[in-house]
Write an enzyme that holds these catalytic residues in place. Structure first.
Site, PDB file in Angstrom:
ATOM      1  N   LYS A  63       0.863  -1.064   0.038  1.00 31.27           N
ATOM      2  CA  LYS A  63      -0.379  -0.245  -0.093  1.00 31.27           C
ATOM      3  C   LYS A  63       0.939   0.940   0.281  1.00 31.27           C
ATOM      4  O   LYS A  63       1.604   1.286   1.473  1.00 31.27           O
ATOM      5  CB  LYS A  63      -1.382  -0.204   1.088  1.00 31.27           C
ATOM      6  N   LYS A 104      -2.513  -1.834  -3.564  1.00 33.68           N
ATOM      7  CA  LYS A 104      -3.353  -0.380  -3.510  1.00 33.68           C
ATOM      8  C   LYS A 104      -2.390   1.043  -3.882  1.00 33.68           C
ATOM      9  O   LYS A 104      -1.161   0.565  -2.724  1.00 33.68           O
ATOM     10  CB  LYS A 104      -4.615  -0.401  -2.547  1.00 33.68           C
TER      11      LYS A 104
HETATM   12  C1  PBG Z   1      -6.978   3.271   5.547  1.00 35.41           C
HETATM   13  C2  PBG Z   1      -7.320   2.902   4.471  1.00 35.41           C
HETATM   14  C3  PBG Z   1      -7.396   3.786   3.429  1.00 35.41           C
HETATM   15  C4  PBG Z   1      -8.107   3.344   2.447  1.00 35.41           C
HETATM   16  C5  PBG Z   1      -8.482   2.091   2.830  1.00 35.41           C
HETATM   17  N1  PBG Z   1      -8.405   2.016   4.303  1.00 35.41           N
HETATM   18  C6  PBG Z   1      -7.259   5.085   3.284  1.00 35.41           C
HETATM   19  C7  PBG Z   1      -5.887   5.351   3.992  1.00 35.41           C
HETATM   20  O1  PBG Z   1      -4.723   4.612   4.070  1.00 35.41           O
HETATM   21  O2  PBG Z   1      -5.100   6.627   4.191  1.00 35.41           O
HETATM   22  C8  PBG Z   1      -8.010   3.803   0.726  1.00 35.41           C
HETATM   23  C9  PBG Z   1      -9.416   3.027  -0.445  1.00 35.41           C
HETATM   24  C10 PBG Z   1      -9.579   4.297  -1.295  1.00 35.41           C
HETATM   25  O3  PBG Z   1      -9.576   4.962  -1.560  1.00 35.41           O
HETATM   26  O4  PBG Z   1     -10.698   3.581  -1.267  1.00 35.41           O
HETATM   27  N2  PBG Z   1      -7.298   1.968   6.799  1.00 35.41           N
END
Ligand code: PBG
Length: 326
Positions: free
Chosen positions: A196, A249
């Site tokens: 991520k 992601k």
């Molecule tokens: C938080 C989390 C995030 C997303 C999924 N889980 C945001 C972040 O890490 O700031 C992002 C998902 C999206 O943008 O659709 N733990």
């Protein structure tokens, strides 16, 4: 062989030939739909930055599940939008907290008809918006494990089928696995966000969960997009700690990473096409610059072609309808 004996267009003239030779398949069962669960009743509140996506109260989540099951979508990913917050995110460890209480209602009605993946993170539940307990101005890796394991236990006791720890810090999978196993939940899979990136593509999501990250960013735990090999260690670590699939992601700007994970590891890959990817397509379509559904299909196929086994997407319903109409 070369032209004129060989003509590559021969396989393209007829639409039945085109579908005969098509080698990337997208099934409705590959799609995971993310849902934002909020407090209250009869609430369906459109998220300004994510047109067509809503914060739903539990009763409306149930209605949404009716629609998803009807068109063949079999998995959801749940996020909590909590007005109750505290400094460590402990509020999420209570069985009356928003996501666990909604999961109980979904399970009661649908049993195993729909797979419930619960996002596991503290960021929707801390008053500073960070993913865990703050110590010396930074999110503390090890202290946060306590609330994370407790929140995870509460979620699975309420009926969550899968946990998806998303804070990108160290040792998550092993500690959560240990805590699940000690409590008799050895059959519950863990799908960590193993790869991520610290990304601007999450902007609309933070709006969706009312997270206005006080001071700073998540660069001390999420990955730096300027690195090309770091993801290998992240995936290796999580596999060694006992994860069952990996989430990657964002998706669109990281197709290279998806395809390399596919080449190097034997584990299901779930790609998350995140909020900013959806919003980008949506706002271009609003300006009549692109056809929203056609562009979405092209992007989702590219993610599958790169090697994703399944895809989390805010467009799951529209994609499923498109697949059904073909
Ligand atoms: C938080 C989390 C995030 C997303 C999924 N889980 C945001 C972040 O890490 O700031 C992002 C998902 C999206 O943008 O659709 N733990």
């Amino acid at each position: 062989m070369k032209y004129p004996e060989s003509r590559l267009r021969r396989l393209r003239y007829n639409k039945n030939i085109r579908s005969l030779v098509q080698d990337v398949q997208l099934n409705i069962s590959d799609l995971i739909y993310p849902i934002f669960v909020c407090e209250g009743e009869n609430i369906k509140n459109e998220i300004e930055s994510l047109k067509g996506q809503y914060r739903l109260s539990a009763d409306k989540v149930i209605e949404k599940c009716d629609e998803l099951i009807e068109i063949g979508i079999k998995s959801i990913l749940l996020f909590g939008v909590s007005s109750k917050k505290d400094s460590n995110g402990e509020i999420a460890c209570s069985s009356t907290s928003i996501v666990p209480s909604t999961i109980k209602k979904i399970k009661k009605k649908y049993k195993d008809e729909i797979l419930i993946i619960a996002d596991l993170c503290n960021c929707s539940y801390t008053n500073h918006g960070h993913c865990g307990t703050i110590k010396d101005g930074d999110v503390d890796n090890d202290k946060t494990l306590k609330t994370l394991c407790d929140q995870g236990l509460t979620l699975v006791k309420s009926g969550a089928d899968v946990l998806a720890p998303s804070d990108m810090m160290d040792g998550r999978v092993s500690k959560i696995r240990e805590s699940l196993d000690k409590n008799g939940f050895e059959k519950i899979p863990i799908f960590p966000y193993s790869v991520k990136y610290a990304s601007s593509f999450y902007g609309p999501f933070r709006d969706a969960v009312d997270n206005n990250l006080e001071g700073g960013d998540r660069k001390t735990h999420q990955m730096d997009f300027k690195n090309s090999y770091e993801f290998i260690r992240e995936v290796e670590y999580d596999i060694n700690e006992g994860c069952d699939a990996v989430i990657i992601k964002p998706a669109l700007a990281y197709l290279d990473v998806i395809s390399k994970v596919k080449e190097n590891f034997n584990i299901p890959i779930i790609a998350y096409s995140v909020s900013g990817e959806y919003a980008m397509v949506n706002s271009a379509a609003e300006k009549n610059l692109v056809d929203e559904l056609e562009l979405t299909m092209e992007i989702i196929y590219s993610i599958k072609r790169a090697g994703a086994t399944a895809i989390v997407t805010y467009s799951a319903v529209e994609i499923a309808k498109k697949i059904l109409s073909n």
